[in-house]
Design a protein around this motif. Structure first.
Motif, short mmCIF file in Angstrom:
data_model
loop_
_atom_site.label_atom_id
_atom_site.label_comp_id
_atom_site.label_asym_id
_atom_site.label_seq_id
_atom_site.Cartn_x
_atom_site.Cartn_y
_atom_site.Cartn_z
N CYS A 56 39.70 32.87 45.90
CA CYS A 56 39.58 31.64 46.69
C CYS A 56 38.22 31.61 47.38
O CYS A 56 37.64 32.66 47.67
CB CYS A 56 40.71 31.67 47.72
SG CYS A 56 40.61 30.41 49.00
N SER A 58 37.61 31.09 50.35
CA SER A 58 37.65 31.80 51.64
C SER A 58 37.51 33.31 51.45
O SER A 58 37.03 34.01 52.33
CB SER A 58 38.92 31.45 52.42
OG SER A 58 40.06 31.97 51.77
N HIS A 74 44.73 36.48 48.82
CA HIS A 74 45.91 35.97 49.55
C HIS A 74 46.70 34.97 48.72
O HIS A 74 47.67 34.42 49.19
CB HIS A 74 45.46 35.34 50.87
CG HIS A 74 44.45 34.25 50.66
ND1 HIS A 74 43.10 34.50 50.58
CD2 HIS A 74 44.61 32.94 50.46
CE1 HIS A 74 42.48 33.37 50.34
NE2 HIS A 74 43.36 32.39 50.26
N GLU A 75 46.25 34.73 47.48
CA GLU A 75 46.98 33.78 46.61
C GLU A 75 47.71 34.62 45.57
O GLU A 75 47.23 34.81 44.46
CB GLU A 75 45.98 32.82 45.96
CG GLU A 75 45.15 32.06 47.00
CD GLU A 75 44.08 31.16 46.40
OE1 GLU A 75 43.84 31.23 45.17
OE2 GLU A 75 43.48 30.38 47.17
N GLU A 146 50.10 28.98 46.87
CA GLU A 146 49.47 29.09 48.20
C GLU A 146 48.43 27.99 48.41
O GLU A 146 48.53 27.24 49.38
CB GLU A 146 48.90 30.49 48.40
CG GLU A 146 48.51 30.77 49.84
CD GLU A 146 47.15 30.25 50.25
OE1 GLU A 146 46.92 30.07 51.45
OE2 GLU A 146 46.32 30.00 49.37
ZN LIG Z 1 42.96 30.46 49.52
#
Ligand SMILES: [Zn+2]
Ligand SMILES: [Zn+2]
Length: 302
Positions: A56, A58, A74-75, A146
């Motif tokens: 991602c 981020s 985090h995905e 997500e």
């Molecule tokens: Zn993300």
């Protein structure tokens, strides 16, 4: 170094009681990402096997600003000990404070504590919550739950009508799909001409900023009285334009369990970009693809 598959096979037979090591994509002191053996976390939550993890924007932003040894990601699509395929919840509000109760869960004090440890780019993680994936969704596309949840939550702050998406990468395209589905007329611009969608044919009711920078394009496009959703770092918001045009600037960041559930239900029906799937070992290539904008989504698999 032993071949990856061999290593995995060994581990499934020999399981020491403590200090088990596993492979993860780790941020080095030189801000490079590379494969390393890390200790399998003992707490908190339940140990799950990672199937795939999306790269991602981020995550990429954290390279250089986050400490060495960090495991990003985090995905996450994962398999639980009971064999269920799930999308993991990476942070959660307390559900009881004033911020949570007014719909600003991602600003809750509790939300700062990650609920995926050490991070999604690892063979195994500890997780404290998830939503189950339908069979029709692949592991790689399961990582979209997500980001789609974040987009669904953000879209609730966007008034209906003519909407301009600024930054038409993966997130911009998810916004486009979600907004078009609810009946909005969607336009999209991007610095990369290969990514741009239909340019606006006049002023719009709202703009969604999906790429860092680009706030001028968003603010300039909306009608006086319009709304700008800030969904990426805007750097500097042109306050004089906001003031003179009486614009509403709103922010949205991250998601909640409720939107994860909504996302998992919507995902099979939504037309989404195809992922480029690469093994953890090719993280540098994944990063290059991300940075040059030549893949709409890069997903890494252990
Ligand atoms: Zn993300
Ligand atoms: Zn709270």
């Amino acid at each position: 170094m032993q071949p990856h598959g061999h290593l995995l096979l060994l581990r499934s037979y020999v399981r020491p009681a403590y200090d088990t090591e596993m492979r993860a994509v780790v941020l080095g002191s030189d801000s490079e990402l590379g494969l390393a053996d890390v200790a399998e976390p003992a707490t908190p939550g339940e140990l799950v096997t990672v199937l795939a993890c999306g790269l991602c924007g981020s995550d990429v932003e954290k390279i250089g600003s986050t400490g060495a040894g960090t495991v990003l990601g985090h995905e996450v699509a994962a398999r639980t000990a009971e064999g269920r395929r799930v999308a993991l919840i990476h942070h959660a509000g307390c559900g009881a404070c004033g911020r949570c109760l007014t719909g600003h869960e991602s600003t809750c004090e509790r939300f700062r504590v990650p609920t995926i440890v050490p991070g999604g780019f690892a063979e195994r993680v500890r997780a404290s919550g998830w939503v189950e994936l339908p069979e029709t969704v692949s592991d790689a596309v399961g990582t979209y739950v997500e980001p789609l949840a974040c987009v669904l939550r953000g879209a609730e702050r966007v008034p209906r009508g003519r909407v301009l998406v600024v930054g038409n990468g993966f997130i911009g395209r998810l916004f486009g799909a979600v907004l078009a589905r609810r009946g909005d007329t969607v336009f999209a611009v991007d610095r990369n001409p290969l990514r741009a969608g239909a340019p606006p044919d006049g002023p719009v009711d709202a703009a969604v900023l999906c790429a860092p920078g680009g706030i001028e394009a968003a603010v300039e496009a909306v009608e006086p009285g319009g709304t700008v959703l800030v969904f990426a770092d805007p750097r500097a918001v042109p306050g004089d334009v906001v003031y003179r045009r009486e614009l509403t600037v709103v922010g949205s960041r991250s998601s909640t369990r409720a939107f994860m559930e909504e996302a998992v239900a919507l995902l099979p029906e939504l037309e989404v970009p195809e992922p480029v799937v690469l093994p953890f070992a090719e993280v540098e290539r994944a990063l290059a693809l991300f940075r040059e904008g030549s893949a709409s989504k890069v997903v890494l698999v252990p």
